[in-house]
Motif scaffolding. Structure first.
Motif, PDB file in Angstrom:
ATOM      1  N   UNK B  90       0.681  -1.455   0.074  1.00 45.54           N
ATOM      2  CA  UNK B  90      -0.149  -0.207   0.059  1.00 45.54           C
ATOM      3  C   UNK B  90       0.864   1.148   0.016  1.00 45.54           C
ATOM      4  N   UNK B  91       1.846   1.328  -0.732  1.00 41.06           N
ATOM      5  CA  UNK B  91       2.758   2.714  -0.985  1.00 41.06           C
ATOM      6  C   UNK B  91       1.929   3.161  -1.983  1.00 41.06           C
ATOM      7  N   UNK B 153       8.204  -3.245  -3.137  1.00 44.24           N
ATOM      8  CA  UNK B 153       9.474  -2.818  -3.603  1.00 44.24           C
ATOM      9  C   UNK B 153      10.060  -4.046  -4.395  1.00 44.24           C
ATOM     10  N   UNK B 154      10.724  -3.586  -5.471  1.00 43.10           N
ATOM     11  CA  UNK B 154      11.458  -4.432  -6.525  1.00 43.10           C
ATOM     12  C   UNK B 154      12.058  -5.706  -5.853  1.00 43.10           C
ATOM     13  N   UNK B 159       9.954 -12.873  -3.972  1.00 44.94           N
ATOM     14  CA  UNK B 159       9.668 -13.432  -2.663  1.00 44.94           C
ATOM     15  C   UNK B 159       8.319 -13.661  -2.323  1.00 44.94           C
ATOM     16  N   UNK B 160       7.531 -12.463  -2.326  1.00 44.99           N
ATOM     17  CA  UNK B 160       6.101 -12.416  -2.031  1.00 44.99           C
ATOM     18  C   UNK B 160       5.339 -13.106  -3.163  1.00 44.99           C
ATOM     19  N   UNK B 173      -0.892  -9.366 -10.912  1.00 46.12           N
ATOM     20  CA  UNK B 173      -0.605  -8.507 -11.809  1.00 46.12           C
ATOM     21  C   UNK B 173       0.723  -7.596 -11.258  1.00 46.12           C
ATOM     22  N   UNK B 174       1.675  -7.308 -11.852  1.00 43.36           N
ATOM     23  CA  UNK B 174       2.805  -6.956 -10.788  1.00 43.36           C
ATOM     24  C   UNK B 174       3.206  -5.365 -11.190  1.00 43.36           C
ATOM     25  N   UNK B 175       3.144  -4.601 -10.545  1.00 40.95           N
ATOM     26  CA  UNK B 175       3.424  -3.304 -10.776  1.00 40.95           C
ATOM     27  C   UNK B 175       4.850  -2.844  -9.930  1.00 40.95           C
TER      28      UNK B 175
END
Lengths: 216, 216
Positions: B90-91, B153-154, B159-160, B173-175
């Motif tokens: 939630x950044x 974060x990149x 890992x997540x 969906x990867x931001x």
């Protein structure tokens, strides 16, 4: 570079550029089309076809020279031209884009952030202090940016774009959750819709589910 | 829907969907391919070709039935399946996406937002209160979301993703400003890079400049 290149090749080039940049950063000087294909998860023949649109960069039995490939893609995408950009709208979307985009390593320079909200004036975003929208006309005439990134409310997008076109801006990256198009032939707009990516992912889930059904 | 549809058609479908939705919201029931082509700034033959991939929806001399076209695209994209999603991170990026994406009108439901920062726990984002990342395993096992939106974060992205795959998530969906790919065949990832759109715009400026040079 004389012939018209298809939109799908253009769509893939930024991704090539990101991969090639990473490979270069890893100290690799040359890569086989097979290895590039493995890393990018694209067939080797697709890579050959795509790069051939621009004259090809590979040599049989030698592979791709990373440095040459990178600088060639930079030229094609205009990343060597030092284009400058302004950002209009410092809400969530604008700030996110300004903070997270590696402008410089992509060959661009963000030179100003503007917002019409007086409360935001002077607030720091990344390395920039937000300027008042009322200063934008003079700023553009003095600095002549090539691009404007629009992250304004949907309702204001068209008006802002038309105003900036009047000040000489001819290229827009539009994050304003509405599709902009302009009748003027010499104005270029790239509309970005984040929810499109969600729909594409959804399509892929459907496709996978359908395939699974067939297999079972 | 049996045959493999090209990636470029899939890429265009969300845009069709947005336009058709707006046209429907404007109370229009039927549209000629010529008029749809004018609005979308795509040739009529391109539209016909694209929609024919899925069996075609137009009738000669009648045009497209908007309601039927919309529900057909919804089926193709899986927007009628009620897929649910969680957001991890939630950044700036995560919050922007959560607040600005019209999930429901696109057929999705965002059911939870997670962050590992204890200071963010309980903070409201849109209609959601941020949950602790430590609750994610149980949440997934109870709610079985189909998708996870990664805005972490990149360095944490892989890992997540691997952890969530372990909990049963198979679509991402990867931001996270890095390109994720997984060896597992049954995992689908849509990587989104905002700076790609900047590079595409840059290409269009170059193309325009080259054309202008030729004309003059």
């Amino acid at each position: 570079m004389e012939k018209k290149v298809s939109a799908s090749v253009i769509n893939r080039l930024p991704r090539y550029y990101r991969y090639i940049s990473e490979i270069e950063a890893g100290g690799i000087e040359r890569i086989s089309s097979k290895e590039l294909s493995r890393r990018m998860n694209v067939t080797a023949s697709q890579i050959r076809q795509d790069l051939n649109c621009f004259g090809g960069f590979g040599q049989q039995g030698y592979g791709y020279n990373i440095k040459f490939l990178k600088s060639s893609i930079e030229k094609i995408l205009g990343l060597d031209r030092g284009y400058t950009a302004i950002l209009v709208g410092a809400g969530n979307m604008g700030r996110t884009f300004a903070i997270n985009t590696k402008f410089e390593s992509r060959g661009f320079k963000l030179i100003g952030i503007f917002d019409s909200d007086p409360k935001k004036k002077g607030v720091k975003v990344g390395n920039h202090f937000i300027k008042s929208y009322s200063e934008i006309k003079q700023f553009i005439s003095e600095n002549k940016p090539q691009m404007a990134i629009l992250a304004v409310p949907k309702e204001s997008a068209r008006g802002v774009a038309e105003e900036l076109i009047g000040y000489g801006i001819k290229a827009f990256l539009n994050f304003s959750y509405t599709e902009l198009s302009m009748a003027a032939d010499d104005v270029t707009i790239e509309n970005v819709h984040l929810s499109d990516s969600l729909m594409r992912l959804s399509y892929k889930i459907v496709e996978r589910e359908n395939n699974t059904e067939q297999v079972e």
